[in-house]
Write an enzyme that holds these catalytic residues in place. Structure first.
Site, PDB file in Angstrom:
ATOM      1  N   ILE A 152       0.830  -1.208   0.000  1.00 48.95           N
ATOM      2  CA  ILE A 152       0.000   0.000   0.000  1.00 48.95           C
ATOM      3  C   ILE A 152       0.861   1.252   0.000  1.00 48.95           C
ATOM      4  O   ILE A 152       0.501   2.274  -0.589  1.00 48.95           O
ATOM      5  CB  ILE A 152      -0.984  -0.010   1.195  1.00 48.95           C
ATOM      6  CG1 ILE A 152      -2.020   1.122   1.052  1.00 48.95           C
ATOM      7  CG2 ILE A 152      -0.254   0.088   2.519  1.00 48.95           C
ATOM      8  CD1 ILE A 152      -2.909   1.003  -0.156  1.00 48.95           C
ATOM      9  N   ALA A 153       2.036   1.185   0.640  1.00 47.24           N
ATOM     10  CA  ALA A 153       2.954   2.323   0.623  1.00 47.24           C
ATOM     11  C   ALA A 153       3.469   2.580  -0.788  1.00 47.24           C
ATOM     12  O   ALA A 153       3.638   3.736  -1.201  1.00 47.24           O
ATOM     13  CB  ALA A 153       4.113   2.073   1.576  1.00 47.24           C
ATOM     14  N   SER A 160      11.744   2.870   7.454  1.00 52.15           N
ATOM     15  CA  SER A 160      11.446   1.448   7.626  1.00 52.15           C
ATOM     16  C   SER A 160      12.275   0.919   8.779  1.00 52.15           C
ATOM     17  O   SER A 160      13.288   1.521   9.154  1.00 52.15           O
ATOM     18  CB  SER A 160      11.783   0.678   6.342  1.00 52.15           C
ATOM     19  OG  SER A 160      11.683  -0.724   6.536  1.00 52.15           O
ATOM     20  N   HIS A 217      -0.342   0.354  14.292  1.00 50.31           N
ATOM     21  CA  HIS A 217      -0.899   1.673  13.992  1.00 50.31           C
ATOM     22  C   HIS A 217      -1.011   2.566  15.219  1.00 50.31           C
ATOM     23  O   HIS A 217      -0.663   3.747  15.175  1.00 50.31           O
ATOM     24  CB  HIS A 217      -2.268   1.539  13.320  1.00 50.31           C
ATOM     25  CG  HIS A 217      -2.194   1.101  11.900  1.00 50.31           C
ATOM     26  ND1 HIS A 217      -3.309   0.939  11.095  1.00 50.31           N
ATOM     27  CD2 HIS A 217      -1.136   0.785  11.113  1.00 50.31           C
ATOM     28  CE1 HIS A 217      -2.934   0.537   9.899  1.00 50.31           C
ATOM     29  NE2 HIS A 217      -1.634   0.430   9.877  1.00 50.31           N
ATOM     30  N   LYS A 270      -5.934   2.418   6.997  1.00 52.11           N
ATOM     31  CA  LYS A 270      -6.990   1.644   7.636  1.00 52.11           C
ATOM     32  C   LYS A 270      -6.520   0.207   7.827  1.00 52.11           C
ATOM     33  O   LYS A 270      -5.671  -0.275   7.059  1.00 52.11           O
ATOM     34  CB  LYS A 270      -8.294   1.726   6.826  1.00 52.11           C
ATOM     35  CG  LYS A 270      -8.221   1.182   5.392  1.00 52.11           C
ATOM     36  CD  LYS A 270      -8.424  -0.303   5.345  1.00 52.11           C
ATOM     37  CE  LYS A 270      -8.084  -0.908   4.023  1.00 52.11           C
ATOM     38  NZ  LYS A 270      -7.802  -2.357   4.107  1.00 52.11           N
ATOM     39  N   ASP A 290      -9.265  -6.035   7.467  1.00 50.69           N
ATOM     40  CA  ASP A 290      -8.627  -5.630   6.218  1.00 50.69           C
ATOM     41  C   ASP A 290      -9.624  -5.427   5.088  1.00 50.69           C
ATOM     42  O   ASP A 290      -9.528  -4.467   4.330  1.00 50.69           O
ATOM     43  CB  ASP A 290      -7.584  -6.659   5.796  1.00 50.69           C
ATOM     44  CG  ASP A 290      -6.557  -6.070   4.848  1.00 50.69           C
ATOM     45  OD1 ASP A 290      -6.775  -6.144   3.624  1.00 50.69           O
ATOM     46  OD2 ASP A 290      -5.548  -5.522   5.323  1.00 50.69           O
TER      47      ASP A 290
END
Length: 328
Positions: free
Chosen positions: A15-16, A36, A79, A97, A176
């Site tokens: 997603i990054a 990272s 998160h 999310k 997810d």
């Protein structure tokens, strides 16, 4: 032109990559840094996307005083802690999310942002896509009248070695994939008066398939998500005589379909197809929304305010409890 808003990305997953690819579509965005836990991963990601500054570890990333806002793309289990660290450093933050894995943690993050006076938003990118504005307009115009029933599902058959089967990082269908049908129901119907869920927990401790029934004063919703069963990945919003269909994939459809069925059901008779094309991966729309708030001095966005995140998190929390899913 305004000075650019300088972004950092924390974590280097899939997603990054999509987020980094879309950031250049926002004229006043600058992707300044990547962080990272692994310097090798940071360097590889930076090379792919032409990012000048690379850091190993979140504290090192946040030591860069030129960063305005951080996009948190770490595993869901991280998160809460990552968001609190970024907020404590006084930076604005966009959290992928699911926002957190528990309602209690979500409240902690929101409270910290409120106390710190920084912008905070869950990266519920669907709410910023072109289709979502179109859907809101159609419902506002009463094209199908009041919604009487909502049906939405999102499920695919993933290989057994997929990250979604790992409980320790926040895997599972609910958090997810299921968050998309849930957030859609919340967006168009609000907070339900009751929620009833059932699910199948697999051997690794994640939910493989989950069903959710929502009740509202004048409507109901049926939602389903799965890691092991390919579902239609569509949504139906049904009124008295007509309905709106969000075709595959419901959270980022290329069109909105308006139609009707006879009294016994049957195939949808299409009355109208409305294109809802998006640029790139669709993630730059939320970036533009973040920019508008930062420049205005706002700490939350009206399309995805803190209250909405907390309400959806409460639904996720309740579902997890009912199906025996242990998270956090």
């Amino acid at each position: 032109m305004n000075n650019p808003i300088r972004w950092a990305i924390w974590a280097t997953g899939a997603i990054a990559d999509k987020f980094a690819a879309d950031l250049p579509l926002v004229a006043d965005a600058e992707l300044l840094a990547i962080g990272s836990r692994s310097m090798a991963n940071a360097n590889a990601f930076g090379d792919r996307h032409g990012i000048p500054r690379r850091y190993a570890g979140l504290p090192d990333l946040l030591s860069d005083g030129d960063i305005d806002v951080v996009y948190i793309a770490s595993p869901a289990s991280a998160h809460c802690g990552d968001a609190l660290t970024v907020i404590a450093a006084g930076r604005h933050v966009l959290v992928e999310k699911p926002f957190t894995l528990t309602l209690a943690d979500a409240h902690r993050v929101v409270a910290a942002a409120g106390e710190g006076g920084v912008f905070l938003m869950e990266a519920m990118w669907s709410r910023f896509l072109p289709y979502f504005d179109m859907l809101a307009d159609l419902l506002g115009q009463g094209v199908i009248g009041d919604i009487r029933y909502l049906e939405a599902d999102f499920g695919m058959r993933f290989p057994a070695d997929n990250r979604l089967f790992t409980a320790s990082t926040g895997g599972g269908a609910l958090f997810d994939l299921g968050v998309y049908p849930l957030q859609l129901a919340h967006a168009v119907l609000g907070v339900p008066t009751s929620l009833l869920a059932s699910g199948l927990i697999g051997p690794t401790g994640v939910d493989l398939t989950t069903q959710i029934a929502l009740r509202y004063p004048q409507a109901s919703a049926s939602l389903q998500t799965s890691l092991t069963v390919p579902l239609r990945n569509e949504a139906r919003l049904v009124g008295a005589d007509r309905e709106i269909v969000l075709p595959k994939f419901l959270h980022c459809p290329d069109e909105i379909v308006i139609g009707h069925r006879d009294m016994s059901g049957g195939d949808l008779v299409v009355d109208e197809r409305l294109p809802a094309n998006q640029q790139g991966n669709g993630l730059h729309y939320e970036v533009a929304a973040v920019h508008s708030c930062i420049r205005a001095g706002s700490v939350e966005h009206p399309l995805m305010p803190w209250a909405a995140t907390l309400e959806v998190m409460a639904m996720l929390d309740q579902t997890a409890g009912q199906i025996g899913l242990h998270v956090g």
